[in-house]
Write a protein that holds these residues in place. Structure first.
Motif, short mmCIF file in Angstrom:
data_model
loop_
_atom_site.label_atom_id
_atom_site.label_comp_id
_atom_site.label_asym_id
_atom_site.label_seq_id
_atom_site.Cartn_x
_atom_site.Cartn_y
_atom_site.Cartn_z
N PRO A 135 20.99 10.09 20.26
CA PRO A 135 21.06 9.46 21.59
C PRO A 135 22.46 9.04 22.00
O PRO A 135 22.78 9.08 23.18
N ALA A 136 23.27 8.62 21.06
CA ALA A 136 24.61 8.16 21.42
C ALA A 136 25.43 9.29 22.02
O ALA A 136 26.16 9.11 23.01
N ALA A 137 25.32 10.49 21.45
CA ALA A 137 26.05 11.64 21.97
C ALA A 137 25.57 12.02 23.36
O ALA A 137 26.34 12.52 24.18
N ALA A 138 24.28 11.78 23.64
CA ALA A 138 23.73 12.10 24.95
C ALA A 138 23.94 10.98 25.96
O ALA A 138 23.62 11.13 27.14
N GLY A 139 24.46 9.85 25.49
CA GLY A 139 24.74 8.75 26.40
C GLY A 139 23.52 7.98 26.87
O GLY A 139 23.53 7.39 27.95
N ILE A 140 22.46 7.98 26.06
CA ILE A 140 21.23 7.30 26.50
C ILE A 140 20.81 6.18 25.55
O ILE A 140 19.68 5.69 25.64
#
Length: 538
Positions: free
Chosen positions: A198-203
């Protein structure tokens, strides 16, 4: 936000101020402009029975059929006045503004959601499509809802949340097929979440921290040489992550993260209900979109002004949104892709087949406002509110104009009501009416008929649009025979014509010129009304 203004709204839900402002703006002058041609099609369809709507969908406008069915139910309860027809759109835009504020809060923080929602509320495009009896406002609300539910499901996976997402996507497709291009952005976010976390996807859920620009206080760490204890975090689908491993790491290929597959399964209901609609709409494309030109590169530069209904305001939003995207970093992935991918996909398709119509992309506007809200959240509250007010002031001329007419260009209104008043004032028993052209997208017969309680007999009609399962009626092949026995005819012609009979083509024009003479002519914006009387026998 700072000062008294912040304290006065801090206790309110983040969605309330944008929703209230949007409702106030869209309800202002809701019935001022006449129904324009597309809304007349909605009125014609919504006043038909479900069986008649099914026949219509088999002929034309299948893509809008579910919306027409929804409006049929609404009209049955609320009536078919101009305000009643447009009220669902105003309510949908109100919901869209509130959901946008919640989405901004969930993705980043309250300030971003609040400013994004307020900016969205003052855009002329929000009023334009929030005051139109067409599906674009509802599609906008569903696009934001589906995206919000996606973020929720990716953060806290569970079948109940995916069911809600599936329902929103299915409703989005039934409301506006082209809005399903939003799924390209959803797919990108889901894939990155599955692959990198999720961190890489910004969510990832926002963590409370210092205000932008504030220095962080030093955090005490372990003594030199001390070994850090592993920390267990929640894993996707509620499973505990192994000690020492970041929760997002288990989402790679071969990992245990099932979010990608649950997302794919959530799309199945939408595919099942939308595919038949898509196949039917595809067969009607040549007739439905015959007026659309292939997409060109300069269409992209005109898009912000088209969806915002103001070139100046559209340019302002794009500029501020670009600053917000830079400020958000990874968290910009979802709103940026939700803004750009649908545009890119429709443009690519529109270069091959006639699909490029700016209003089809109104549903991406909230995501531009979300990015702009991120930029506004980086400055003081007075400065951010000043930008919102500036956008509202710059859009005032367009706000005023769109409440006069929904036609485009706005310098070319069509006064159906004025033409109808001419007929009402001079109508006698036994009068007939003839329209030219009959089969245009101006819908002259629908526009005049909407404003007449007791319209003259449509003398040339052999089968009306309802019986045909169409938006246009069929006319008599031998007009002279159908006109026999009629002594007075009201002729309604598109455009301003000093000689209304001169431009009529084919048997219709020949029959009217041979047997009738013009007694009087009235010119109204976009229309000409002429009273024809039968020539005396020599």
């Amino acid at each position: 936000m700072g000062g008294l203004s912040e304290k006065s709204i801090r206790g309110l839900p983040v969605w309330f101020p944008p929703a209230l402002l949007t409702l106030a703006v869209t309800l202002t002058g809701l019935g001022s402009a006449q129904l324009w041609r597309d809304e007349l099609a909605t009125w014609s369809a919504a006043t038909r029975s479900p069986g008649e709507l099914a026949r219509l969908a088999g002929t034309i406008d299948a893509a809008t059929g579910p919306y027409y069915l929804l409006m049929h139910g609404w009209v049955t309860v609320a009536g078919d006045s101009t305000v009643a027809l447009r009220l669902p759109a105003a309510l949908a835009m109100t919901v869209a503004a509130g959901l946008l504020a919640v989405l901004g809060e969930r993705l980043v923080d309250r300030r971003i959601g609040l400013f994004a929602g307020l900016l969205f509320a003052v855009l002329p495009g929000t009023s334009r499509y929030g005051q139109e009896a067409r599906p674009y406002a509802l599609a906008t609300a569903l696009a934001v809802l589906a995206t919000l539910l996606l973020v929720t499901a990716l953060r806290r996976p569970g079948w109940a949340r995916w069911v809600g997402y599936a329902a929103a996507v299915a409703a989005l497709g039934l409301t506006h097929l082209i809005a399903l291009t939003l799924l390209a952005a959803h797919a990108l976010v889901v894939l990155i979440t599955w692959w990198r976390g999720p961190a890489a996807a910004g969510i990832t859920a926002p963590v409370a921290g210092p205000a932008p620009g504030a220095r962080r206080a030093p955090v005490a760490g372990p003594a030199p040489g001390a070994r850090r204890a592993p920390v267990a975090g929640p894993a996707p689908d509620g499973e505990a992550a192994p000690a020492g491993r970041h929760p997002g790491v288990i989402g790679g290929p071969g990992g245990r993260d099932r979010r990608l597959w649950r997302w794919v399964v959530a799309l199945v209901p939408a595919a099942l209900v939308v595919t038949p609609l898509l196949l039917r709409a595809r067969t009607q494309r040549s007739r439905q979109l015959s007026w659309v030109s292939p997409a060109r590169l300069d269409d992209l530069s005109a898009l912000p002004g088209g969806v915002a209904q103001s070139s100046v305001v559209g340019g302002l939003v794009v500029g501020v949104a670009a600053l917000g995207a830079a400020r958000l970093g990874r968290r910009a992935l979802l709103p940026v892709s939700a803004l750009l991918l649908p545009v890119a996909l429709l443009f690519a398709a529109g270069a091959v087949v006639p699909l490029w119509v700016p209003r089809y992309l109104v549903f991406v506007v909230p995501f531009a406002c979300l990015l702009a809200g991120a930029a506004l959240a980086g400055v003081s509250a007075p400065a951010a509110l000043a930008v919102v007010v500036l956008a509202g002031l710059l859009g005032l001329p367009d706000q005023t104009a769109l409440r006069r007419t929904h036609e485009w260009p706005r310098s070319a209104p069509v006064d159906y009501a004025g033409a109808a008043r001419v007929i009402t004032d001079g109508q006698r028993p036994g009068d007939a009416v003839v329209y030219s052209p009959r089969d245009s997208w101006l819908f002259l017969d629908l526009g005049i008929g909407y404003h007449l309680d007791d319209p003259p007999r449509d003398v040339l009609v052999t089968e009306d649009e309802v019986r045909r399962g169409d938006l246009w009626a069929a006319e008599c092949a031998q007009p002279a025979q159908c006109l026999a026995g009629t002594s007075r005819v009201w002729l309604v012609v598109a455009g301003r014509r000093a000689e209304p009979l001169a431009g009529l083509q084919g048997p219709k024009g020949d029959a009217l010129r041979a047997d009738f003479t013009v007694a009087q002519v009235w010119q109204r914006p976009g229309l000409t009304v002429a009273l024809l009387t039968r020539r005396s026998a020599s």
